[in-house]
Write an enzyme that holds these catalytic residues in place. Sequence first.
Site, PDB file in Angstrom:
ATOM      1  N   GLN A 269     -17.400  18.601  38.832  1.00 26.11           N
ATOM      2  CA  GLN A 269     -16.471  17.509  39.060  1.00 26.11           C
ATOM      3  C   GLN A 269     -15.057  18.046  39.284  1.00 26.11           C
ATOM      4  OE1 GLN A 269     -16.703  14.153  39.413  1.00 26.11           O
ATOM      5  NE2 GLN A 269     -18.942  14.316  39.415  1.00 26.11           N
ATOM      6  N   TYR A 298     -31.630  15.305  40.961  1.00 28.57           N
ATOM      7  CA  TYR A 298     -30.340  15.803  41.465  1.00 28.57           C
ATOM      8  C   TYR A 298     -29.516  16.341  40.291  1.00 28.57           C
ATOM      9  CZ  TYR A 298     -31.805  12.264  44.933  1.00 28.57           C
ATOM     10  OH  TYR A 298     -32.514  11.478  45.817  1.00 28.57           O
ATOM     11  N   GLU A 322     -33.710  19.644  41.252  1.00 34.43           N
ATOM     12  CA  GLU A 322     -32.515  19.828  42.083  1.00 34.43           C
ATOM     13  C   GLU A 322     -32.904  20.651  43.302  1.00 34.43           C
ATOM     14  OE1 GLU A 322     -29.191  20.401  44.020  1.00 34.43           O
ATOM     15  OE2 GLU A 322     -29.158  19.062  42.267  1.00 34.43           O
ATOM     16  N   ASP A 370     -28.411  11.365  39.910  1.00 35.46           N
ATOM     17  CA  ASP A 370     -27.035  11.494  40.398  1.00 35.46           C
ATOM     18  C   ASP A 370     -27.094  12.034  41.820  1.00 35.46           C
ATOM     19  OD1 ASP A 370     -24.353  11.839  40.774  1.00 35.46           O
ATOM     20  OD2 ASP A 370     -24.081  13.389  39.254  1.00 35.46           O
ATOM     21  N   CYS A 397     -21.330   8.218  43.758  1.00 39.36           N
ATOM     22  CA  CYS A 397     -19.952   8.491  44.158  1.00 39.36           C
ATOM     23  C   CYS A 397     -19.572   7.740  45.422  1.00 39.36           C
ATOM     24  CB  CYS A 397     -19.736   9.996  44.344  1.00 39.36           C
ATOM     25  SG  CYS A 397     -20.803  10.740  45.594  1.00 39.36           S
TER      26      CYS A 397
END
Length: 442
Positions: A269, A298, A322, A370, A397
Amino acid sequence: MSPRPRPRRAPRPRADRGAGDILDLVLAEPAHGGACVARDRDGRVVFVRHGLPGERVRARVTSTRKALAWADAVEVLDPSPDRVDPAWPQAGPGGVGGGELSHVAPPAQRRWKADVLRGQLRRIGGPDLAARVDEIGGADVLPAPGDESADDPLTGRRTRIELVIGADGRPGMRTHRGHDVVALDDMPLAVESIRALGLFDADSPWRRVWKVGDRIRVVAANGADPLVLTPQGARDARMRLVDVDRLTWRIRAGGRDYSYGVRPRGFWQTHVRGAEALASALVDLAVPRTGEAVAELYSGAGLFSAVLADAIGPSGSLACLEGDEAAVADAAENLSGAAWAQAFVGAVDASAVGELVVELGRSPDLLVLDPPRAGAGRGVCEAIGATGAGRVVLVSCDPAAGARDLRALVDSGYRVDALRAWDLFPHTHHVETMVLLQREVL
């Protein structure tokens, strides 16, 4: 013998009709992407950047397509009370991308993002989903930890910036939706340790370590000790070449301290406290319990994975998936003390969701996802429904992609129980959301 193809004249590029025109406009509601909606005298919809709802502006048309146009506000005739001196002037009209709301007071930026989020939930998620979100408390956008003061300009938050070395040897960024590189005079949104490097000084010694066209990443884990990553190698703040496998990021979540090793070019982040905000919220919303079976999609470098593994303990089980092999290697290191947690590498699609549950050994009590900005997609969301997971946490996001995924999850048998949203990328249109869904009992 095949007939010889006739030569064809290459099509001439079409001029962008109307580009450069100056329009007198009154701006209405904000749209997804960082612009306000307006209509010109002919009724054409114009998306105007660098303005505010309610303002009357003169705007220069930058591009057109069919019955739509895009423009930059170049003169403000009737300013909004929410307008402030730009925190990053070089991100203004005709400037670089990445700071399209820097002329908006921070509290108004959050209201802007909340309006966009509600609009996407209504238009894409549908009226029932929008009504449900209103029923559980709405879609207000919260400041990140430490950003609560209305007087704080919210500069100095970014721990990572990406630069391009222009033809003059100076570091810069590209224009919004363009290819031209604008040399930066400063980067006020970056943490102070990055600004203190002197990268943008006229006589910066850093010019000796890069060449024209290089792409540069500057990253400062936890806001300290920056590293400058160039094609020629990584350098510390004193310009010395260094060999760094992983940077250490630290957060506090659920009353506990966590430390993560992440490769310098790996994802973390950007906001100095963004990871902490999300991990803490995951604990609060999902309430992972001792002994639970948890699946994570993810999973990146393991931000949520470590917190989930800690919460469920040795009597639980965690399986993570992932697609980025380097990120999975980081996650495996970050989970090395939890034998009950496994990190797998592979593309996240509908079939992979079922395979992950097989690895888990039973239907998950909790599933966390995510996805990237494009979202998970209906196929993955339907596969999540087929797992029978009791609780699902969706992190997004992008409000449009998030609304699409929420609608697909609701259609797959889930009910939205809580929604939180944060401004983890001040001065841009980006907003981060986390939604808890519970499986409907039939």
